[in-house]
Motif scaffolding. Sequence first.
Motif, mmCIF file in Angstrom:
data_model
loop_
_atom_site.group_PDB
_atom_site.id
_atom_site.type_symbol
_atom_site.label_atom_id
_atom_site.label_comp_id
_atom_site.label_asym_id
_atom_site.label_seq_id
_atom_site.Cartn_x
_atom_site.Cartn_y
_atom_site.Cartn_z
ATOM 1 N N ALA A 163 20.818 2.139 4.088
ATOM 2 C CA ALA A 163 19.694 3.074 3.951
ATOM 3 C C ALA A 163 19.417 3.812 5.251
ATOM 4 C CB ALA A 163 18.443 2.324 3.483
ATOM 5 N N GLN A 164 19.759 3.202 6.385
ATOM 6 C CA GLN A 164 19.526 3.876 7.666
ATOM 7 C C GLN A 164 20.329 5.169 7.770
ATOM 8 O OE1 GLN A 164 19.071 1.564 11.219
ATOM 9 N NE2 GLN A 164 20.123 3.099 12.431
ATOM 10 N N VAL A 165 21.513 5.204 7.177
ATOM 11 C CA VAL A 165 22.317 6.426 7.175
ATOM 12 C C VAL A 165 21.566 7.534 6.435
ATOM 13 C CG1 VAL A 165 24.514 7.453 6.446
ATOM 14 C CG2 VAL A 165 24.473 5.113 7.317
ATOM 15 N N VAL A 166 20.948 7.170 5.311
ATOM 16 C CA VAL A 166 20.176 8.133 4.521
ATOM 17 C C VAL A 166 18.938 8.561 5.301
ATOM 18 C CG1 VAL A 166 18.918 8.487 2.358
ATOM 19 C CG2 VAL A 166 21.052 7.159 2.373
ATOM 20 N N ARG A 167 18.251 7.607 5.905
ATOM 21 C CA ARG A 167 17.061 7.902 6.710
ATOM 22 C C ARG A 167 17.389 8.898 7.823
ATOM 23 N NH1 ARG A 167 16.160 7.226 12.015
ATOM 24 N NH2 ARG A 167 14.036 6.831 12.615
ATOM 25 N N PHE A 191 9.884 6.619 1.329
ATOM 26 C CA PHE A 191 11.042 5.940 1.917
ATOM 27 C C PHE A 191 10.942 5.956 3.444
ATOM 28 C CE2 PHE A 191 15.439 6.669 3.569
ATOM 29 C CZ PHE A 191 15.967 5.412 3.321
ATOM 30 N N LEU A 192 10.613 7.107 4.015
ATOM 31 C CA LEU A 192 10.496 7.208 5.473
ATOM 32 C C LEU A 192 9.310 6.394 5.993
ATOM 33 C CD1 LEU A 192 11.417 10.965 5.933
ATOM 34 C CD2 LEU A 192 12.856 8.973 6.415
ATOM 35 N N LEU A 246 0.829 -1.214 0.000
ATOM 36 C CA LEU A 246 0.000 0.000 0.000
ATOM 37 C C LEU A 246 0.860 1.260 0.000
ATOM 38 C CD1 LEU A 246 -2.888 -0.987 2.428
ATOM 39 C CD2 LEU A 246 -3.057 -0.534 -0.030
ATOM 40 N N GLN A 247 1.993 1.206 0.671
ATOM 41 C CA GLN A 247 2.890 2.360 0.650
ATOM 42 C C GLN A 247 3.456 2.566 -0.751
ATOM 43 O OE1 GLN A 247 5.540 1.486 3.905
ATOM 44 N NE2 GLN A 247 4.024 2.111 5.421
ATOM 45 N N ALA A 248 3.780 1.480 -1.435
ATOM 46 C CA ALA A 248 4.256 1.590 -2.822
ATOM 47 C C ALA A 248 3.145 2.118 -3.731
ATOM 48 C CB ALA A 248 4.761 0.235 -3.306
ATOM 49 N N GLN A 249 1.918 1.648 -3.511
ATOM 50 C CA GLN A 249 0.793 2.134 -4.314
ATOM 51 C C GLN A 249 0.531 3.612 -4.059
ATOM 52 O OE1 GLN A 249 -2.497 -0.447 -3.412
ATOM 53 N NE2 GLN A 249 -1.706 -2.113 -4.666
ATOM 54 N N PHE A 250 0.659 4.030 -2.802
ATOM 55 C CA PHE A 250 0.525 5.449 -2.446
ATOM 56 C C PHE A 250 1.503 6.275 -3.287
ATOM 57 C CE2 PHE A 250 2.757 8.663 0.164
ATOM 58 C CZ PHE A 250 1.738 9.581 0.374
ATOM 59 N N ILE A 305 21.187 14.628 0.055
ATOM 60 C CA ILE A 305 21.062 13.293 -0.522
ATOM 61 C C ILE A 305 19.597 12.997 -0.791
ATOM 62 C CG2 ILE A 305 20.922 12.044 1.683
ATOM 63 C CD1 ILE A 305 22.836 9.927 0.242
ATOM 64 N N THR A 306 19.335 12.376 -1.926
ATOM 65 C CA THR A 306 17.971 11.987 -2.282
ATOM 66 C C THR A 306 17.989 10.522 -2.720
ATOM 67 O OG1 THR A 306 18.197 12.694 -4.584
ATOM 68 C CG2 THR A 306 17.338 14.311 -3.028
ATOM 69 N N ILE A 307 16.833 9.902 -2.660
ATOM 70 C CA ILE A 307 16.691 8.528 -3.108
ATOM 71 C C ILE A 307 16.028 8.540 -4.477
ATOM 72 C CG2 ILE A 307 14.473 8.171 -1.923
ATOM 73 C CD1 ILE A 307 15.557 5.262 -1.324
#
Length: 198
Positions: free
Chosen positions: A127-131, A68-69, A18-22, A168-170
Amino acid sequence: MNDHDQFFKWTIDANLGLQAQFHDYLKKALGEKAREIELDEGLDKGNKEYWRLNYQEHFPKKLRETTFLLMFGHLEEVLYLLSKSFNPYEIALAKNKSGILKFKPYIKSVLGEELSSSQDYQFIREAQVVRNSMLHIAGRISLSQDREGLEGLLKSRPNFYKASNDRITITVEGLKRFHDAVQGLTNNLVDMSRKQGV
């Protein structure tokens, strides 16, 4: 695997889906709005360019960051639930740690030697570093306590992370890979914990 376990896995996957669909729905809506603006004869050239930049560049970037968050929050909640319900050795969470590192003792107890070769776990650790950067300093690389880590990710994962204006961006590809890593790790934890007799 019993019905309860199968339902739990389905719920994890459905919530993540659902998060991906959002993300996908809003990305499409942003694209449609950008096309509307191009056709809007009531806007002058300057306003069209302003709104075009927002709908085609700025808003989609913020949407990827938000998704992502959201996915990271989903991961942490699922890891918590797994550590409470699918924890064959009743391993405690790591004190004084946060994010995925808080759950590493539990994850290691379930995956064992497989943890060191888990590409999903490794990707999530990175990814946690980016988060952390996005949450605490709006992605600003120069203010990061782990500047070297962010710069290393930009070099080692150029398809997944980009830098723009010291932030930084994803990428879309990075968001997809993160989704797959979360799904892979959590499903593996359910499967492996059941094999160990939970």
